[in-house]
Design an enzyme around this catalytic site. Sequence first.
Site, PDB file in Angstrom:
ATOM      1  N   LYS A 260       9.773  22.253  -9.948  1.00 22.31           N
ATOM      2  CA  LYS A 260      10.541  21.644 -11.347  1.00 22.31           C
ATOM      3  C   LYS A 260       9.485  20.927 -11.357  1.00 22.31           C
ATOM      4  O   LYS A 260       9.578  20.492 -12.970  1.00 22.31           O
ATOM      5  CB  LYS A 260      11.286  21.872 -10.393  1.00 22.31           C
ATOM      6  CG  LYS A 260      12.536  22.339  -9.853  1.00 22.31           C
ATOM      7  CD  LYS A 260      13.696  22.120  -9.279  1.00 22.31           C
ATOM      8  CE  LYS A 260      14.343  23.336  -8.499  1.00 22.31           C
ATOM      9  NZ  LYS A 260      13.876  24.067  -6.845  1.00 22.31           N
ATOM     10  N   ASP A 277       9.752  13.479  -2.371  1.00 19.14           N
ATOM     11  CA  ASP A 277       9.699  14.053  -1.206  1.00 19.14           C
ATOM     12  C   ASP A 277       9.737  13.380  -0.114  1.00 19.14           C
ATOM     13  O   ASP A 277       8.689  12.392  -0.013  1.00 19.14           O
ATOM     14  CB  ASP A 277       9.075  14.560  -1.058  1.00 19.14           C
ATOM     15  CG  ASP A 277      10.378  16.361  -0.564  1.00 19.14           C
ATOM     16  OD1 ASP A 277      10.275  16.985  -1.395  1.00 19.14           O
ATOM     17  OD2 ASP A 277      10.228  16.424   0.151  1.00 19.14           O
ATOM     18  N   ASP A 303      12.150   8.744   1.203  1.00 19.11           N
ATOM     19  CA  ASP A 303      13.515   9.370   1.865  1.00 19.11           C
ATOM     20  C   ASP A 303      14.386   8.997   1.030  1.00 19.11           C
ATOM     21  O   ASP A 303      14.207   7.986   0.300  1.00 19.11           O
ATOM     22  CB  ASP A 303      14.040   8.517   3.037  1.00 19.11           C
ATOM     23  CG  ASP A 303      15.143   9.176   3.302  1.00 19.11           C
ATOM     24  OD1 ASP A 303      15.997   9.801   3.002  1.00 19.11           O
ATOM     25  OD2 ASP A 303      15.274   9.220   4.927  1.00 19.11           O
ATOM     26  N   ASP A 322      16.976  18.263  -6.416  1.00 17.77           N
ATOM     27  CA  ASP A 322      17.592  19.915  -5.725  1.00 17.77           C
ATOM     28  C   ASP A 322      17.407  18.911  -4.658  1.00 17.77           C
ATOM     29  O   ASP A 322      16.314  19.350  -3.120  1.00 17.77           O
ATOM     30  CB  ASP A 322      15.908  20.356  -6.207  1.00 17.77           C
ATOM     31  CG  ASP A 322      15.904  21.447  -5.309  1.00 17.77           C
ATOM     32  OD1 ASP A 322      17.041  22.171  -5.115  1.00 17.77           O
ATOM     33  OD2 ASP A 322      14.919  22.469  -5.778  1.00 17.77           O
ATOM     34  N   CYS A 375      20.305  25.284  -3.527  1.00 16.40           N
ATOM     35  CA  CYS A 375      19.811  27.084  -3.440  1.00 16.40           C
ATOM     36  C   CYS A 375      20.684  27.035  -2.458  1.00 16.40           C
ATOM     37  O   CYS A 375      20.993  27.756  -1.539  1.00 16.40           O
ATOM     38  CB  CYS A 375      18.485  27.276  -2.968  1.00 16.40           C
ATOM     39  SG  CYS A 375      17.588  26.700  -1.599  1.00 16.40           S
TER      40      CYS A 375
END
Length: 429
Positions: A260, A277, A303, A322, A375
Amino acid sequence: MKKMTNLRCIAAQTIEKVVEQGQSLSNVLPAAQKSVGDKDAALLQELCYGVLRTLPQLEWVIGRLMSRPMTGKQRAVHFLIMVGLYQLMFTRIPAHAALAETVEGAVALKRPQLKGLINGVLRQFQRQQDELMQQMNDGDQQYLHPKWLLERLKRAWPAQWKQIVDANNQRPPMWLRVNRQHHSRDAWLTLLEESGKQAFAHPQHGDALRLESPCAVGQLPGFDQGWITVQDVSAQGCVALLAPRDGEQILDLCAAPGGKTTHILEAAPQAKVMAVDVDAQRLARVSENLQRLTMQAEVKQGDGRTPAAWCGDTQFDRILLDAPCSATGVIRRHPDIKWLRRDRDIAELAALQQQILDAVWPHLKPGGTLLYATCSVLPEENHVQIGQFLQRHADATLIETGDLTQPGIQVFPQADGGDGFYYAKLVKQ
């Protein structure tokens, strides 16, 4: 150098690591594939994915053929028998070869005294195959999902749960995203067809192509040059909804492996993107993807619950979150999810998602957009989560783009379509 290790034994040991030790298949399979060499790597993948996809049926059949399960140090032999049954039930491998190689796997497992038992169980299955194959499609084992997940899906989606389960049990299609900075989709499709492959354009997503048959990325024209990225079409929907613009400060949170991040930069090459991330290992893949596509972004380990630690008091025009989730929308790609997840995980994941949402919201500029995505197909992580967020934050408005009966857009996995996904587009007043 020729590798001499028994492939069925390696498959059994790999499956044992997933089911008994809770390791993810994507972590343990690559090392296992290196031990068998290129020629057999695809077969090893097929056996591991296949057994994990059909585990409840294989367990049910073993329960009919053996008086008691194998436990303790014999547990690997239990999975070796599963590998043998999977070959006999679901592959075109000649039965004599499947049997001989699986029985020989006992020697590689240092259990040569159990060769007779393995041979006996597999031959007994052959004698009763028609009857057992018919009976195994009667109970809940036919759905190939753990009971807790089946119950959650039935409760959440009484009209759609069977469609979700069926899609989860299929082999996934391979979706590509054409990098519009290099080629239009049609221009790259012509290059693909010249290489002897076929793909189909998605009617809604302008960069998306579905390959007729999955292949190695090295066979795709210009992959190493960044002309193309492997990314499911549902994941591609995130950037379309985020609608990034040149010059904007954009945060891609929980960014690994970077699909992304690079899509944002394809859509808005002059945007200032920060990719964050918590997982350092997976974050390395963000940098690799940026390098392959020759793109620039600020890549940081951090974090999501403590944004001040990695961005100070910076505010962003757009945030793509996400969120970490149950991944119940991508089971067809990762069948081990069914056996790695537990019922109690869902509440823990929902709590984590809430913490990240609440922590990152102050870092969105007034008038800015936050796109929340998962997801997952479970309401607790999706429309329930966003409904509660809207109650807590009076300055948040949901941009209605989907079904108005619930907040956000829920997409279910579809055979030739995208993975299961959820999106909610929030604007700060």
